[in-house]
Design a protein around this motif. Sequence first.
Motif, PDB file in Angstrom:
ATOM      1  N   SER A  78       7.674   7.583   6.839  1.00 38.83           N
ATOM      2  CA  SER A  78       6.673   7.199   5.839  1.00 38.83           C
ATOM      3  C   SER A  78       6.820   8.044   4.571  1.00 38.83           C
ATOM      4  CB  SER A  78       5.263   7.367   6.402  1.00 38.83           C
ATOM      5  OG  SER A  78       5.098   6.515   7.508  1.00 38.83           O
ATOM      6  N   ILE A 133      10.591   7.246  -2.264  1.00 36.26           N
ATOM      7  CA  ILE A 133      11.364   6.199  -2.953  1.00 36.26           C
ATOM      8  C   ILE A 133      10.452   5.328  -3.804  1.00 36.26           C
ATOM      9  CG2 ILE A 133      12.743   4.117  -2.611  1.00 36.26           C
ATOM     10  CD1 ILE A 133      13.986   5.374  -0.227  1.00 36.26           C
ATOM     11  N   PHE A 134       9.313   4.972  -3.233  1.00 38.77           N
ATOM     12  CA  PHE A 134       8.382   4.086  -3.947  1.00 38.77           C
ATOM     13  C   PHE A 134       7.860   4.748  -5.225  1.00 38.77           C
ATOM     14  CE2 PHE A 134       4.040   2.251  -4.491  1.00 38.77           C
ATOM     15  CZ  PHE A 134       4.426   0.949  -4.716  1.00 38.77           C
ATOM     16  N   TYR A 158      10.016   1.106 -17.806  1.00 39.51           N
ATOM     17  CA  TYR A 158      10.630  -0.183 -18.141  1.00 39.51           C
ATOM     18  C   TYR A 158       9.603  -1.116 -18.802  1.00 39.51           C
ATOM     19  CZ  TYR A 158      12.621  -4.843 -17.307  1.00 39.51           C
ATOM     20  OH  TYR A 158      13.071  -6.129 -17.447  1.00 39.51           O
ATOM     21  N   VAL A 159       8.385  -1.123 -18.261  1.00 33.35           N
ATOM     22  CA  VAL A 159       7.335  -1.982 -18.829  1.00 33.35           C
ATOM     23  C   VAL A 159       7.057  -1.585 -20.275  1.00 33.35           C
ATOM     24  CG1 VAL A 159       4.853  -2.498 -18.740  1.00 33.35           C
ATOM     25  CG2 VAL A 159       6.214  -2.577 -16.652  1.00 33.35           C
ATOM     26  N   VAL A 160       6.874  -0.272 -20.495  1.00 33.71           N
ATOM     27  CA  VAL A 160       6.495   0.198 -21.828  1.00 33.71           C
ATOM     28  C   VAL A 160       7.633   0.001 -22.824  1.00 33.71           C
ATOM     29  CG1 VAL A 160       5.792   2.217 -23.155  1.00 33.71           C
ATOM     30  CG2 VAL A 160       4.846   1.832 -20.878  1.00 33.71           C
ATOM     31  N   SER A 218       9.991  -4.559 -21.175  1.00 33.70           N
ATOM     32  CA  SER A 218       9.481  -5.907 -20.896  1.00 33.70           C
ATOM     33  C   SER A 218       8.290  -6.309 -21.745  1.00 33.70           C
ATOM     34  CB  SER A 218       9.136  -6.053 -19.413  1.00 33.70           C
ATOM     35  OG  SER A 218       8.062  -5.211 -19.066  1.00 33.70           O
ATOM     36  N   MET A 221       0.447  -3.584 -12.115  1.00 35.79           N
ATOM     37  CA  MET A 221       1.222  -2.769 -11.182  1.00 35.79           C
ATOM     38  C   MET A 221       0.299  -1.806 -10.435  1.00 35.79           C
ATOM     39  SD  MET A 221       4.632  -0.448 -11.785  1.00 35.79           S
ATOM     40  CE  MET A 221       3.910   0.974 -12.577  1.00 35.79           C
ATOM     41  N   GLY A 230       6.292  -8.651 -15.174  1.00 38.09           N
ATOM     42  CA  GLY A 230       6.854  -7.816 -16.247  1.00 38.09           C
ATOM     43  C   GLY A 230       7.563  -6.581 -15.740  1.00 38.09           C
ATOM     44  N   MET A 245      10.596   4.656  -7.878  1.00 38.05           N
ATOM     45  CA  MET A 245      10.752   3.318  -8.472  1.00 38.05           C
ATOM     46  C   MET A 245       9.573   2.972  -9.368  1.00 38.05           C
ATOM     47  SD  MET A 245      12.388   1.260  -5.241  1.00 38.05           S
ATOM     48  CE  MET A 245      12.728  -0.274  -6.080  1.00 38.05           C
ATOM     49  N   THR A 246       8.379   3.467  -8.998  1.00 34.89           N
ATOM     50  CA  THR A 246       7.201   3.216  -9.832  1.00 34.89           C
ATOM     51  C   THR A 246       7.346   3.886 -11.197  1.00 34.89           C
ATOM     52  OG1 THR A 246       5.786   3.084  -7.887  1.00 34.89           O
ATOM     53  CG2 THR A 246       4.704   3.519  -9.969  1.00 34.89           C
ATOM     54  N   PRO A 258      10.844  -4.599 -13.473  1.00 36.73           N
ATOM     55  CA  PRO A 258      12.293  -4.805 -13.418  1.00 36.73           C
ATOM     56  C   PRO A 258      12.721  -5.813 -12.345  1.00 36.73           C
ATOM     57  CG  PRO A 258      11.776  -2.456 -13.468  1.00 36.73           C
ATOM     58  CD  PRO A 258      10.482  -3.176 -13.293  1.00 36.73           C
ATOM     59  N   PHE A 262       9.766   6.781   2.559  1.00 37.91           N
ATOM     60  CA  PHE A 262       9.525   5.554   1.778  1.00 37.91           C
ATOM     61  C   PHE A 262       8.539   5.788   0.642  1.00 37.91           C
ATOM     62  CE2 PHE A 262      11.377   3.508   5.566  1.00 37.91           C
ATOM     63  CZ  PHE A 262      12.341   2.738   4.922  1.00 37.91           C
ATOM     64  N   VAL A 263       7.588   6.678   0.835  1.00 35.07           N
ATOM     65  CA  VAL A 263       6.650   6.991  -0.254  1.00 35.07           C
ATOM     66  C   VAL A 263       7.409   7.606  -1.432  1.00 35.07           C
ATOM     67  CG1 VAL A 263       4.760   8.507  -0.954  1.00 35.07           C
ATOM     68  CG2 VAL A 263       4.561   7.191   1.144  1.00 35.07           C
ATOM     69  N   TYR A 321      15.008  -5.710 -10.157  1.00 33.14           N
ATOM     70  CA  TYR A 321      15.432  -5.264  -8.828  1.00 33.14           C
ATOM     71  C   TYR A 321      14.333  -5.423  -7.781  1.00 33.14           C
ATOM     72  CZ  TYR A 321      13.410  -0.752 -10.474  1.00 33.14           C
ATOM     73  OH  TYR A 321      12.599   0.227 -10.992  1.00 33.14           O
ATOM     74  N   LEU A 381       1.198  -2.936 -16.728  1.00 34.18           N
ATOM     75  CA  LEU A 381       0.900  -1.686 -16.020  1.00 34.18           C
ATOM     76  C   LEU A 381      -0.402  -1.819 -15.231  1.00 34.18           C
ATOM     77  CD1 LEU A 381       1.786   1.065 -18.660  1.00 34.18           C
ATOM     78  CD2 LEU A 381       3.166   0.249 -16.737  1.00 34.18           C
ATOM     79  N   HIS A 437      10.101   4.626 -12.725  1.00 34.57           N
ATOM     80  CA  HIS A 437      11.083   3.859 -13.507  1.00 34.57           C
ATOM     81  C   HIS A 437      10.472   2.559 -14.027  1.00 34.57           C
ATOM     82  CE1 HIS A 437      14.311   0.849 -14.020  1.00 34.57           C
ATOM     83  NE2 HIS A 437      14.865   1.845 -14.692  1.00 34.57           N
ATOM     84  N   SER A 438       9.712   1.879 -13.175  1.00 31.14           N
ATOM     85  CA  SER A 438       9.108   0.604 -13.579  1.00 31.14           C
ATOM     86  C   SER A 438       8.109   0.803 -14.717  1.00 31.14           C
ATOM     87  CB  SER A 438       8.404  -0.051 -12.387  1.00 31.14           C
ATOM     88  OG  SER A 438       9.334  -0.370 -11.391  1.00 31.14           O
ATOM     89  N   HIS A 439       7.351   1.876 -14.640  1.00 33.33           N
ATOM     90  CA  HIS A 439       6.371   2.178 -15.688  1.00 33.33           C
ATOM     91  C   HIS A 439       7.077   2.284 -17.047  1.00 33.33           C
ATOM     92  CE1 HIS A 439       2.460   4.223 -16.903  1.00 33.33           C
ATOM     93  NE2 HIS A 439       3.227   4.334 -17.979  1.00 33.33           N
ATOM     94  N   ILE A 488       5.325  -0.374   2.388  1.00 38.19           N
ATOM     95  CA  ILE A 488       5.313   0.400   1.139  1.00 38.19           C
ATOM     96  C   ILE A 488       6.240  -0.246   0.111  1.00 38.19           C
ATOM     97  CG2 ILE A 488       5.880   2.623   0.093  1.00 38.19           C
ATOM     98  CD1 ILE A 488       4.959   3.926   2.749  1.00 38.19           C
ATOM     99  N   LEU A 489       7.511  -0.432   0.470  1.00 40.58           N
ATOM    100  CA  LEU A 489       8.417  -1.081  -0.485  1.00 40.58           C
ATOM    101  C   LEU A 489       8.167  -2.588  -0.548  1.00 40.58           C
ATOM    102  CD1 LEU A 489      11.741   0.893   0.026  1.00 40.58           C
ATOM    103  CD2 LEU A 489      10.078   1.086  -1.813  1.00 40.58           C
ATOM    104  N   PHE A 542       6.955   1.429   6.945  1.00 39.77           N
ATOM    105  CA  PHE A 542       8.349   1.315   6.491  1.00 39.77           C
ATOM    106  C   PHE A 542       8.562  -0.005   5.748  1.00 39.77           C
ATOM    107  CE2 PHE A 542      10.155   4.145  10.162  1.00 39.77           C
ATOM    108  CZ  PHE A 542       9.336   5.183   9.733  1.00 39.77           C
TER     109      PHE A 542
END
Lengths: 150, 449
Positions: free
Chosen positions: A18, A24-25, A35-37, A40, B179, B243, A28-29, B245, A21-22, B247, B176, A31-33, B232-233, B229
């Motif tokens: 757990s 990694i998540f 990317y949005v600003v 996109s 998200m 809006g 990715m969050t 990415p 995965f947290v 991936y 945002l 990076h996504s934040h 989360i993802l 497992f």
Amino acid sequence: MAEILTKSRARNIFYGGSIFFVVIFVGMTVHSHRYVVQTSTAGMALSEDVVHGKHVWEKHSCINCHSLHGEGAYFAPELGNVMTRWGVQDSPEDAFEFLKGWIESQPSGVEGRRQMPRYDLAEEDIRGLAEFLRWADQTDTQGWPPNDAG
Amino acid sequence: MKYQSQKVALYYFLAAMALFGIQVLGGLLAGWIYVSPNFLAEILPFNVIRMIHTNALIVWLLLGFFGAAYFLIPEESEREIWSTKLAYIQLVILLVGTLGAVGSYLAGIHGGREFLEQPLWVKFGILVAALIFLLNVSMTVLAGKKTAITNVLLMGLWLLSLLWIFAFINPDNLSLDKMYWWFVVHLWVEATWELVMAAILAFLLLKLTGVDREIVEKWLYVIVATALFSGILGTGHHFYWIGLPGYWQWVGSIFSTFEVVPFFLMMSFAFVMVWKGRKNHPNKAALLWSLGSSTVAFFGAGVWGFLHTLHGVNFYSHGTQITAAHGHLAFYGAYVALNLAVFSYAMPMLRERAPYNQVLNMASFWLMTGGMAFMTFVLTFAGTIQTHMQRVIGDYYMNVQESLSVFFLMRFGAGTAVVIGALLFIYSMLVVRKTEVIPPGSANPVPGE
């Protein structure tokens, strides 16, 4: 399974996995934040009108009938691409006029047709809402929706 | 009931059932507006009714979880709850907040993030209530015996309370906003709530089947591991078209496919334990609800979730009646039915008597489950047609909706069955009739297993 997977091993896999995965998540969050600003939603400024429009959208809980980028109540049309559907995405003034006309003509009162309530909005509220919907429309949503029908 | 402080749960369950009644009646009203759109249009618009329907659902499920925790933690920890007074204060705060929220919705005062429409003071009230609860149950568990069930239950409840912080974070940037909104919505129902569900289910099966604790708890850890497992993802399946990415389309598709696994395991777990268990527990209704919950959760959350989770499918089906079909069956199976299983199991003990009204209770199970299944089928048909007409052909939304009217009529019929079932259930819990159709067993079979 009994000998290899003991209770304490199962517990350790649960906690360890757990956390993995947290992490990694969260990465990715972040990076996504960015990317949005930066990408996109960067096609149009997040102006005062847009922010005001978002508050108008929230205050009247439009999301509990309509959907926006496909999320919401499915009781009324999708609005993430409404400005494109109306053909006014590129003109703030037309968008404002069109939206004002639409809101002020509700409810239609037509028997057997879903009714949108009458909202008495100030001119700056309608302008904000139009800008907010134009801003949402210009967001890069990976090509969704499939067509103008939303 | 072995510990006096378990009695707290009774009041949580009563409050939960009252809101359950409001929730299903709100749903029925909303279902009728789909059939007859002019109904109440000027007085009570659809968006307000829907807020009451969804908010009442969330609050009563949480009240049920809190009540279940107060019921099972003393038995697991083998001691009284740290402070019953705090537990009652927590309940009062939650009820004042709920009534305040419903009142302000009716007066037109609300926010506009779906499911998080509560006025700010109510949100703070929920936060305070959650903190009181966490303090109370944590102190109880820390001072007492620690089991896998309380570990997982507490972890689920702590994490879901922490995620509530995101209810206060509302960025001006819509993408945002969306998200972080999913941090509450998805990571509640597809991650942390699953921990709570699995822990409660494990407790019920332990008591109802008499299977060895070691076996139950090993299953529990495996189930919650697969839940987190994948879950989360799996959040990525909400990130396809808002809006974010590209991936996420692959991450979301792959991991949310695995979200079927914990639900399949929970269903297998329930049936295997019942087969293995040698105990013939007198509370048949609680056993039916436990098995029913895990089975319907597998279909509603697992199968119907997978149905539209792959991004290639979701591109066309996103935000149609398919989503509504999945949402209804998933919530009913995973969380409504599980709560009703706990109520069925605990209420006789809380009232210090043998199980009662079991036939009526089981009839309500079949009525509600049948109604929800039929509702899911008709909404899935409606959603399939909608997807084709609107997303493939490109017909306009309102025209498509008009051609779906027969399905909405059938959905109203299904909803009526659910409401009757829900009222029957509440009646069977509250009113004890003089004669029982099947003879009850003893109120507290085999203490302390």
